[in-house]
Design a protein around this motif. Structure first.
Motif, mmCIF file in Angstrom:
data_model
loop_
_atom_site.group_PDB
_atom_site.id
_atom_site.type_symbol
_atom_site.label_atom_id
_atom_site.label_comp_id
_atom_site.label_asym_id
_atom_site.label_seq_id
_atom_site.Cartn_x
_atom_site.Cartn_y
_atom_site.Cartn_z
ATOM 1 N N GLY A 169 -10.183 110.467 55.251
ATOM 2 C CA GLY A 169 -9.863 109.356 54.364
ATOM 3 C C GLY A 169 -8.467 109.468 53.778
ATOM 4 O O GLY A 169 -7.752 108.477 53.651
ATOM 5 N N PHE A 170 -8.072 110.690 53.433
ATOM 6 C CA PHE A 170 -6.724 110.914 52.909
ATOM 7 C C PHE A 170 -5.667 110.493 53.924
ATOM 8 O O PHE A 170 -4.739 109.744 53.607
ATOM 9 C CB PHE A 170 -6.562 112.394 52.558
ATOM 10 N N PHE A 171 -5.816 110.966 55.148
ATOM 11 C CA PHE A 171 -4.819 110.625 56.164
ATOM 12 C C PHE A 171 -4.844 109.151 56.527
ATOM 13 O O PHE A 171 -3.787 108.540 56.708
ATOM 14 C CB PHE A 171 -5.009 111.486 57.412
ATOM 15 N N LEU A 172 -6.022 108.553 56.625
ATOM 16 C CA LEU A 172 -6.103 107.126 56.927
ATOM 17 C C LEU A 172 -5.521 106.291 55.794
ATOM 18 O O LEU A 172 -4.841 105.289 56.040
ATOM 19 C CB LEU A 172 -7.551 106.722 57.187
ATOM 20 N N TYR A 173 -5.781 106.684 54.566
ATOM 21 C CA TYR A 173 -5.249 105.932 53.426
ATOM 22 C C TYR A 173 -3.725 105.944 53.435
ATOM 23 O O TYR A 173 -3.092 104.899 53.318
ATOM 24 C CB TYR A 173 -5.769 106.509 52.111
ATOM 25 N N PHE A 174 -3.153 107.127 53.578
ATOM 26 C CA PHE A 174 -1.697 107.197 53.501
ATOM 27 C C PHE A 174 -1.010 106.760 54.779
ATOM 28 O O PHE A 174 0.192 106.508 54.775
ATOM 29 C CB PHE A 174 -1.254 108.605 53.087
ATOM 30 N N ARG A 175 -1.753 106.638 55.875
ATOM 31 C CA ARG A 175 -1.156 106.108 57.095
ATOM 32 C C ARG A 175 -1.183 104.587 57.098
ATOM 33 O O ARG A 175 -0.249 103.947 57.572
ATOM 34 C CB ARG A 175 -1.899 106.629 58.324
ATOM 35 N N ASP A 176 -2.248 103.987 56.562
ATOM 36 C CA ASP A 176 -2.423 102.546 56.678
ATOM 37 C C ASP A 176 -2.426 101.808 55.347
ATOM 38 O O ASP A 176 -1.704 100.837 55.178
ATOM 39 C CB ASP A 176 -3.745 102.239 57.400
ATOM 40 N N LEU A 177 -3.236 102.233 54.407
ATOM 41 C CA LEU A 177 -3.460 101.433 53.207
ATOM 42 C C LEU A 177 -2.399 101.575 52.134
ATOM 43 O O LEU A 177 -2.227 100.668 51.321
ATOM 44 C CB LEU A 177 -4.820 101.762 52.610
ATOM 45 N N ALA A 178 -1.688 102.671 52.085
ATOM 46 C CA ALA A 178 -0.677 102.841 51.043
ATOM 47 C C ALA A 178 0.389 101.754 51.156
ATOM 48 O O ALA A 178 0.828 101.191 50.146
ATOM 49 C CB ALA A 178 -0.048 104.227 51.130
ATOM 50 N N TYR A 179 0.760 101.438 52.377
ATOM 51 C CA TYR A 179 1.769 100.386 52.572
ATOM 52 C C TYR A 179 1.198 99.009 52.267
ATOM 53 O O TYR A 179 1.889 98.143 51.737
ATOM 54 C CB TYR A 179 2.320 100.442 53.991
ATOM 55 N N TYR A 180 -0.062 98.810 52.599
ATOM 56 C CA TYR A 180 -0.700 97.535 52.285
ATOM 57 C C TYR A 180 -0.687 97.285 50.782
ATOM 58 O O TYR A 180 -0.313 96.203 50.324
ATOM 59 C CB TYR A 180 -2.138 97.517 52.810
ATOM 60 N N TRP A 181 -1.113 98.277 50.011
ATOM 61 C CA TRP A 181 -1.143 98.105 48.557
ATOM 62 C C TRP A 181 0.264 97.947 47.992
ATOM 63 O O TRP A 181 0.481 97.193 47.036
ATOM 64 C CB TRP A 181 -1.849 99.267 47.878
ATOM 65 N N LYS A 182 1.231 98.636 48.562
ATOM 66 C CA LYS A 182 2.614 98.521 48.089
ATOM 67 C C LYS A 182 3.105 97.086 48.253
ATOM 68 O O LYS A 182 3.662 96.495 47.335
ATOM 69 C CB LYS A 182 3.496 99.499 48.867
ATOM 70 N N TYR A 183 2.888 96.506 49.433
ATOM 71 C CA TYR A 183 3.332 95.128 49.662
ATOM 72 C C TYR A 183 2.499 94.126 48.867
ATOM 73 O O TYR A 183 3.013 93.105 48.422
ATOM 74 C CB TYR A 183 3.283 94.794 51.154
ATOM 75 N N GLU A 184 1.229 94.401 48.693
ATOM 76 C CA GLU A 184 0.372 93.509 47.929
ATOM 77 C C GLU A 184 0.809 93.445 46.463
ATOM 78 O O GLU A 184 0.783 92.383 45.845
ATOM 79 C CB GLU A 184 -1.078 93.994 48.027
#
Length: 102
Positions: free
Chosen positions: A68-83
């Motif tokens: 989950g840590f790696f998936l979050y920082f690979r995919d979702l961190a950028y999503y939340w940043k742009y959101e």
């Protein structure tokens, strides 16, 4: 527990790191409790399957946390940043908000 930890990283971590860690430790505690309850002196009868269940449970929690840590920082961190970067400029206070839908 594996999917649960990944979902914790996806949906809870963004709002609260502490809540994610509390849930993670609670899941690890449940696995440890299974290991302790498998001992003969606790419940009067040895339950090997319960010990293995607890070990596999804790392993799934740890592997799920890492995945989950790696998936979050690979995919979702950028999503939340742009959101969260969404801003509106050149909008008068008197204008209707429905005119500027996302």
């Amino acid at each position: 527990p594996y999917i649960g930890m990944i979902l914790l990283w996806f949906f809870v971590y963004h709002e609260s790191f502490v809540r994610t860690m509390v849930w993670g430790v609670a899941l690890l505690f449940l696995g440890g409790l299974c290991c302790v309850l498998s001992l003969q002196r606790v419940l009067g009868r040895e339950r090997r399957w319960l010990w293995w269940f607890g070990v596999i449970w804790m392993q799934a929690v740890l592997v799920g946390a890492v995945a989950g840590f790696f998936l979050y920082f690979r995919d979702l961190a950028y999503y939340w940043k742009y959101e969260e970067m969404r801003t509106y400029t050149n909008v008068a206070a008197a204008q209707s908000s429905s005119a500027f839908g996302d």
